[in-house]
Scaffold this active site. Sequence first.
Site, PDB file in Angstrom:
ATOM      1  N   ASN A   8     174.549  26.232 114.855  1.00  0.00           N
ATOM      2  CA  ASN A   8     174.934  27.524 114.280  1.00  0.00           C
ATOM      3  C   ASN A   8     176.258  27.948 114.914  1.00  0.00           C
ATOM      4  O   ASN A   8     176.277  28.408 116.057  1.00  0.00           O
ATOM      5  CB  ASN A   8     173.826  28.557 114.577  1.00  0.00           C
ATOM      6  CG  ASN A   8     174.196  29.950 114.081  1.00  0.00           C
ATOM      7  OD1 ASN A   8     175.190  30.118 113.374  1.00  0.00           O
ATOM      8  ND2 ASN A   8     173.404  30.946 114.445  1.00  0.00           N
ATOM      9  N   LYS A  10     178.049  30.381 114.140  1.00  0.00           N
ATOM     10  CA  LYS A  10     178.266  31.842 114.073  1.00  0.00           C
ATOM     11  C   LYS A  10     179.680  32.105 113.526  1.00  0.00           C
ATOM     12  O   LYS A  10     180.125  31.360 112.652  1.00  0.00           O
ATOM     13  CB  LYS A  10     178.012  32.474 115.443  1.00  0.00           C
ATOM     14  CG  LYS A  10     176.647  32.039 116.005  1.00  0.00           C
ATOM     15  CD  LYS A  10     176.200  32.797 117.190  1.00  0.00           C
ATOM     16  CE  LYS A  10     174.822  32.282 117.612  1.00  0.00           C
ATOM     17  NZ  LYS A  10     174.270  33.011 118.732  1.00  0.00           N
ATOM     18  N   HIS A  87     168.232  35.892 111.614  1.00  0.00           N
ATOM     19  CA  HIS A  87     168.789  35.731 112.965  1.00  0.00           C
ATOM     20  C   HIS A  87     168.890  37.106 113.641  1.00  0.00           C
ATOM     21  O   HIS A  87     169.195  38.101 112.980  1.00  0.00           O
ATOM     22  CB  HIS A  87     170.171  35.071 112.883  1.00  0.00           C
ATOM     23  CG  HIS A  87     170.653  34.592 114.214  1.00  0.00           C
ATOM     24  ND1 HIS A  87     171.179  35.455 115.145  1.00  0.00           N
ATOM     25  CD2 HIS A  87     170.647  33.366 114.784  1.00  0.00           C
ATOM     26  CE1 HIS A  87     171.488  34.759 116.238  1.00  0.00           C
ATOM     27  NE2 HIS A  87     171.184  33.495 116.042  1.00  0.00           N
ATOM     28  N   GLU A  89     171.102  38.391 115.381  1.00  0.00           N
ATOM     29  CA  GLU A  89     172.403  39.060 115.228  1.00  0.00           C
ATOM     30  C   GLU A  89     172.492  39.776 113.883  1.00  0.00           C
ATOM     31  O   GLU A  89     173.121  40.830 113.769  1.00  0.00           O
ATOM     32  CB  GLU A  89     173.535  38.032 115.405  1.00  0.00           C
ATOM     33  CG  GLU A  89     173.680  37.652 116.875  1.00  0.00           C
ATOM     34  CD  GLU A  89     174.211  36.256 117.131  1.00  0.00           C
ATOM     35  OE1 GLU A  89     174.745  35.620 116.208  1.00  0.00           O
ATOM     36  OE2 GLU A  89     174.083  35.790 118.284  1.00  0.00           O
ATOM     37  N   GLU A 154     163.690  32.046 118.777  1.00  0.00           N
ATOM     38  CA  GLU A 154     164.897  32.387 119.528  1.00  0.00           C
ATOM     39  C   GLU A 154     164.680  33.695 120.295  1.00  0.00           C
ATOM     40  O   GLU A 154     164.896  34.785 119.740  1.00  0.00           O
ATOM     41  CB  GLU A 154     166.081  32.576 118.561  1.00  0.00           C
ATOM     42  CG  GLU A 154     166.525  31.317 117.863  1.00  0.00           C
ATOM     43  CD  GLU A 154     168.028  31.313 117.582  1.00  0.00           C
ATOM     44  OE1 GLU A 154     168.673  30.322 117.915  1.00  0.00           O
ATOM     45  OE2 GLU A 154     168.549  32.318 117.066  1.00  0.00           O
ATOM     46  N   GLY A 160     173.062  33.255 123.866  1.00  0.00           N
ATOM     47  CA  GLY A 160     174.439  33.438 124.336  1.00  0.00           C
ATOM     48  C   GLY A 160     174.555  33.934 125.766  1.00  0.00           C
ATOM     49  O   GLY A 160     175.620  34.389 126.181  1.00  0.00           O
ATOM     50  N   SER A 197     170.624  29.457 124.370  1.00  0.00           N
ATOM     51  CA  SER A 197     171.278  28.798 125.511  1.00  0.00           C
ATOM     52  C   SER A 197     170.858  27.339 125.686  1.00  0.00           C
ATOM     53  O   SER A 197     170.684  26.866 126.808  1.00  0.00           O
ATOM     54  CB  SER A 197     171.037  29.596 126.801  1.00  0.00           C
ATOM     55  OG  SER A 197     171.673  30.859 126.714  1.00  0.00           O
TER      56      SER A 197
HETATM   57  P1  13P Z   1     173.348  30.149 121.961  1.00  0.00           P
HETATM   58  O1  13P Z   1     173.002  28.681 121.922  1.00  0.00           O
HETATM   59  O2  13P Z   1     174.819  30.401 122.066  1.00  0.00           O
HETATM   60  O3  13P Z   1     172.548  30.865 122.987  1.00  0.00           O
HETATM   61  O4  13P Z   1     172.921  30.756 120.547  1.00  0.00           O
HETATM   62  C1  13P Z   1     171.665  30.528 120.070  1.00  0.00           C
HETATM   63  C2  13P Z   1     171.602  30.986 118.681  1.00  0.00           C
HETATM   64  O5  13P Z   1     171.632  32.167 118.411  1.00  0.00           O
HETATM   65  C3  13P Z   1     171.508  29.976 117.630  1.00  0.00           C
HETATM   66  O6  13P Z   1     171.198  30.553 116.401  1.00  0.00           O
END
Ligand code: 13P
Length: 234
Positions: A8, A10, A87, A89, A154, A160, A197
């Site tokens: 992903n 983003k 997600h 976010e 997640e 992140g 992460s």
């Molecule tokens: P990170 O791997 O940067 O923590 O992000 C995870 C994520 O949100 C994948 O959708």
Amino acid sequence: MTTFIVANWKMNPSTKEEAVSLLLAMEKLGKENKKVIICPPFPFMSLSKNVILGAQNCFFEKEGPFTGEVSPYMLKSLGCNYVIVGHSERRNFFQEDSSLIRKKIEVLNDAKMTTILCVGEKSREDSDVVETITRQIESVLDGVSLQNIIIAYEPVFAIGTGDSCSAEIAKERRELIKEVLFEIDKNENPAILYGGSVDSNNVSEYIDKAGFDGVLVGGASLNKDEFKKIVDSV
Ligand code: 13P
């Protein structure tokens, strides 16, 4: 059994040149039992014909007056068969709630595309975590066919932050998710991924120790070498 490694990106990278370079590096990473799915931002989705494409979002209608939105059927016509939905976010920045997420899943099912549904508690201190995750799944999947569903666990605190969830806790959550899915549809056995992460050092913990069917990788999927290491370690 297929293992999924989903990238992903983003809202990254910020230029076409960088996206092309990343896509080129990711073109030949997968194998038959190791599916590497790349989810670039929409403008970069047509830049490679040689990756398995996923999308980071979609709208819940086929077409129409919905300025700025992208239909699952548009994605499908680009050869994209996977869409990340729910997600954290999007829940956080765009107030996406269960009723919206459910509509997206329904249209994706109609289009015979696979939903990658993200669920997870916000904090390590969530004392109602069983209730939180159960509700996140039941509210959007009750009465819905699970044939084309992948779940990504997640935990928000791990996204992140570099503060990944331990394999022990992640395993407990995977078992909970499995039970909730079993109650919804005993005949399907959706893949369950871990995200938050993930890197080349911890990926095998989630697959081998915690028993996940794959990983959803954010930040580490923007680094060609690191992402290759992750795929190789699976
Ligand atoms: P990170 O791997 O940067 O923590 O992000 C995870 C994520 O949100 C994948 O959708």
